[in-house]
Design an enzyme around this catalytic site. Structure first.
Site, PDB file in Angstrom:
ATOM      1  N   GLY A 156       0.782  -1.191   0.389  1.00 20.54           N
ATOM      2  CA  GLY A 156       0.076  -0.240   0.281  1.00 20.54           C
ATOM      3  C   GLY A 156       0.678   0.823  -0.169  1.00 20.54           C
ATOM      4  O   GLY A 156       1.857   1.244  -0.049  1.00 20.54           O
ATOM      5  N   ARG A 157       0.136   2.411   0.486  1.00 23.56           N
ATOM      6  CA  ARG A 157       1.035   3.740   0.475  1.00 23.56           C
ATOM      7  C   ARG A 157       2.281   3.243   1.199  1.00 23.56           C
ATOM      8  O   ARG A 157       3.309   3.833   0.576  1.00 23.56           O
ATOM      9  CB  ARG A 157       0.538   4.946   1.126  1.00 23.56           C
ATOM     10  CG  ARG A 157      -0.893   5.377  -0.207  1.00 23.56           C
ATOM     11  CD  ARG A 157      -1.624   6.218   0.913  1.00 23.56           C
ATOM     12  NE  ARG A 157      -1.933   5.528   2.611  1.00 23.56           N
ATOM     13  CZ  ARG A 157      -3.049   4.779   2.850  1.00 23.56           C
ATOM     14  NH1 ARG A 157      -4.421   4.941   1.739  1.00 23.56           N
ATOM     15  NH2 ARG A 157      -3.313   4.497   3.614  1.00 23.56           N
ATOM     16  N   ILE A 158       2.417   2.900   2.658  1.00 20.54           N
ATOM     17  CA  ILE A 158       4.224   2.746   3.246  1.00 20.54           C
ATOM     18  C   ILE A 158       4.673   1.620   2.974  1.00 20.54           C
ATOM     19  O   ILE A 158       5.673   1.868   2.360  1.00 20.54           O
ATOM     20  CB  ILE A 158       3.474   2.380   4.507  1.00 20.54           C
ATOM     21  CG1 ILE A 158       2.623   3.293   5.247  1.00 20.54           C
ATOM     22  CG2 ILE A 158       4.563   2.257   5.204  1.00 20.54           C
ATOM     23  CD1 ILE A 158       2.303   2.672   7.068  1.00 20.54           C
ATOM     24  N   ARG A 178      -2.642  -8.499  -2.172  1.00 19.53           N
ATOM     25  CA  ARG A 178      -3.354  -8.256  -2.991  1.00 19.53           C
ATOM     26  C   ARG A 178      -3.791  -7.888  -4.159  1.00 19.53           C
ATOM     27  O   ARG A 178      -4.289  -8.879  -5.255  1.00 19.53           O
ATOM     28  CB  ARG A 178      -5.003  -7.391  -2.598  1.00 19.53           C
ATOM     29  CG  ARG A 178      -5.590  -8.951  -1.076  1.00 19.53           C
ATOM     30  CD  ARG A 178      -6.288  -8.535   0.167  1.00 19.53           C
ATOM     31  NE  ARG A 178      -5.941  -7.256   0.206  1.00 19.53           N
ATOM     32  CZ  ARG A 178      -6.809  -6.477   1.176  1.00 19.53           C
ATOM     33  NH1 ARG A 178      -8.031  -7.181   1.989  1.00 19.53           N
ATOM     34  NH2 ARG A 178      -5.604  -5.014   2.035  1.00 19.53           N
ATOM     35  N   ALA A 238       4.799  -3.683  10.636  1.00 17.11           N
ATOM     36  CA  ALA A 238       2.990  -3.142  10.558  1.00 17.11           C
ATOM     37  C   ALA A 238       2.164  -3.403  12.051  1.00 17.11           C
ATOM     38  O   ALA A 238       1.519  -2.785  12.314  1.00 17.11           O
ATOM     39  CB  ALA A 238       2.813  -5.044  10.047  1.00 17.11           C
ATOM     40  N   ARG A 239       2.149  -5.058  12.209  1.00 16.25           N
ATOM     41  CA  ARG A 239       1.197  -5.189  13.879  1.00 16.25           C
ATOM     42  C   ARG A 239       1.542  -6.341  14.505  1.00 16.25           C
ATOM     43  O   ARG A 239       2.104  -7.221  13.528  1.00 16.25           O
ATOM     44  CB  ARG A 239      -0.261  -5.119  13.671  1.00 16.25           C
ATOM     45  CG  ARG A 239      -0.696  -3.878  13.541  1.00 16.25           C
ATOM     46  CD  ARG A 239      -1.688  -3.183  14.283  1.00 16.25           C
ATOM     47  NE  ARG A 239      -1.692  -2.082  14.485  1.00 16.25           N
ATOM     48  CZ  ARG A 239      -1.714  -0.876  13.988  1.00 16.25           C
ATOM     49  NH1 ARG A 239      -0.327  -0.515  13.806  1.00 16.25           N
ATOM     50  NH2 ARG A 239      -2.594   0.241  13.727  1.00 16.25           N
ATOM     51  N   GLU A 268       1.371  -6.458  22.620  1.00 12.97           N
ATOM     52  CA  GLU A 268       2.042  -5.625  23.439  1.00 12.97           C
ATOM     53  C   GLU A 268       1.690  -5.137  23.900  1.00 12.97           C
ATOM     54  O   GLU A 268       0.264  -4.747  23.899  1.00 12.97           O
ATOM     55  CB  GLU A 268       3.242  -4.558  22.277  1.00 12.97           C
ATOM     56  CG  GLU A 268       1.324  -4.114  21.033  1.00 12.97           C
ATOM     57  CD  GLU A 268       2.493  -3.349  19.661  1.00 12.97           C
ATOM     58  OE1 GLU A 268       3.321  -4.236  19.167  1.00 12.97           O
ATOM     59  OE2 GLU A 268       2.455  -2.406  19.824  1.00 12.97           O
ATOM     60  N   HIS A 286       6.330   0.356  19.029  1.00 11.22           N
ATOM     61  CA  HIS A 286       5.890   0.185  18.523  1.00 11.22           C
ATOM     62  C   HIS A 286       6.010   2.237  17.906  1.00 11.22           C
ATOM     63  O   HIS A 286       4.831   3.234  18.321  1.00 11.22           O
ATOM     64  CB  HIS A 286       4.806  -0.157  18.826  1.00 11.22           C
ATOM     65  CG  HIS A 286       3.440  -0.181  17.795  1.00 11.22           C
ATOM     66  ND1 HIS A 286       2.255  -0.429  17.596  1.00 11.22           N
ATOM     67  CD2 HIS A 286       2.805   1.227  16.629  1.00 11.22           C
ATOM     68  CE1 HIS A 286       1.591  -0.770  17.105  1.00 11.22           C
ATOM     69  NE2 HIS A 286       2.195   0.170  16.192  1.00 11.22           N
TER      70      HIS A 286
HETATM   71  C1  GLV Z   1       0.359   2.661  13.784  1.00  5.74           C
HETATM   72  O1  GLV Z   1       0.877   1.687  14.238  1.00  5.74           O
HETATM   73  C2  GLV Z   1      -0.172   3.289  12.713  1.00  5.74           C
HETATM   74  O2  GLV Z   1      -0.849   2.066  12.246  1.00  5.74           O
HETATM   75  O3  GLV Z   1      -1.253   4.078  12.764  1.00  5.74           O
END
Ligand code: GLV
Length: 330
Positions: A156-158, A178, A238-239, A268, A286
């Site tokens: 995506g953008r990031i 995707r 990401a997460r 976390e 994070h």
């Molecule tokens: C940070 O984790 C965000 O989703 O902006």
């Protein structure tokens, strides 16, 4: 006209509060005390809107306790902390902060990648402990970044901002997403769309930059780590939950993966204790989007989304247009 009542769940910037106070009656939390789910429900009952963070769980139970709520503005681009379907069912608008944090987050993904490849955190700790006694040719050797193959999962953008930076290191890019990017963009990014298995097998660096959901839970587990080159490095901006942390610790400890650079973790802010024993993991709390300018932009973006929603308009970053169709009695 009655001013909307809103809750800001965590500390924000003074100008964020000043902007919100122009049109809303604001209950804020500048002391940054963490609210339990019960306290959050108590404070949110009777409010029309909220500015919240990724640490706040916005679920069906909370929504049921807050029938006046019309809008939830998350200060984050990711929104897995929010049950969007439950919000839509109650006619609650949900917004996030896309766009304003792409470059800062991409910069930090590279900071982790570079640090993991050249062992920056380990070297810093060694010198602070007074353990640099002499110079050696074969000392603390890292691995080259330039010319290596970069794999990005989540384009995506990031992800694209991460790919743009690869040009400076002469790195070809492989990506999974995707949707395939259009051919022009692929060419500009020197990026090839491949399967996850191919990316894992070929990339020297694998960067994760995709949203967390049921579908992406443990996207990288023992089987995926086993597909990666033992010389490869994994970066997760990401997460938590996208990676099976126990499996990653096992692979890093056994030398089946060279190193990792991590900003996010399962459960976390608690860390799996196994991470603390590993020299080949660079650990950050994070913070990928955390520059002064970007965090300020994120907070103001959320504030503007909330004010627009409560004024009856369509907020710029509305995630659930279907919430407007809900015929919930007010
Ligand atoms: C940070 O984790 C965000 O989703 O902006």
């Amino acid at each position: 006209m009655m001013r909307s009542k809103i809750l800001v769940t965590r500390e924000v910037f003074d100008d964020t509060l000043a902007f919100l106070a122009q049109s809303c009656e604001v209950e804020s939390n500048q002391a940054d005390a963490a609210f339990s789910p019960e306290e959050l429900a108590r404070r949110l009952a009777g409010k029309d809107g909220m500015v919240c963070c990724l640490t706040d769980a916005i679920d069906a139970k909370l929504l049921a306790a807050c029938p006046r709520l019309k809008a939830v503005a998350n200060i984050a681009v990711g929104y897995n902390n929010i049950d969007v379907a439950a919000c839509s069912a109650r006619g609650v608008m949900v917004t996030n902060t896309p766009g304003v944090l792409d470059d800062s987050t991409a910069d930090f993904a590279w900071a982790l990648l570079l640090a993991a490849a050249r062992r920056v955190a380990e070297l810093d700790a060694t010198l602070r402990a007074g353990n640099w006694t002499h110079w050696q040719l074969k000392q603390w050797m890292g691995v080259d970044i330039h010319g290596a193959t970069l794999g990005i999962i989540g384009m995506g953008r990031i992800g694209q901002a991460i790919a743009r930076r690869a040009a400076g290191f002469d790195m070809p890019v492989l990506y999974c997403n995707r949707k395939r990017l259009d051919a022009d963009l692929e060419k500009r990014l020197n990026a090839a769309w491949v399967s996850k298995d191919e990316l894992l097998a070929r990339a020297d660096f694998v960067v994760l930059q995709l949203p967390y959901s049921k579908e992406t839970h443990h996207l990288i587990g023992a089987a995926e780590l086993a597909r990666m080159k033992p010389t490869a490095i994994l970066v997760n901006t990401a997460r938590g939950g996208v990676v099976d942390d126990a499996a990653l610790i096992e692979a890093l400890g056994a030398g089946r993966l060279r190193a990792a650079g991590l900003d996010v973790y399962e459960g976390e802010p608690k860390l799996h204790p196994g991470f603390l024993k590993l020299k080949n993991a660079v650990l950050a709390p994070h913070v990928a989007s955390s520059t002064e300018a970007t965090r300020a932009r994120m907070a103001m973006t959320a504030a503007k989304n909330l004010v627009a929603a409560l004024a009856g308009g369509t907020p710029p970053n509305l995630l659930n247009p279907e919430s407007r169709q809900s015929s919930r009695p007010r």
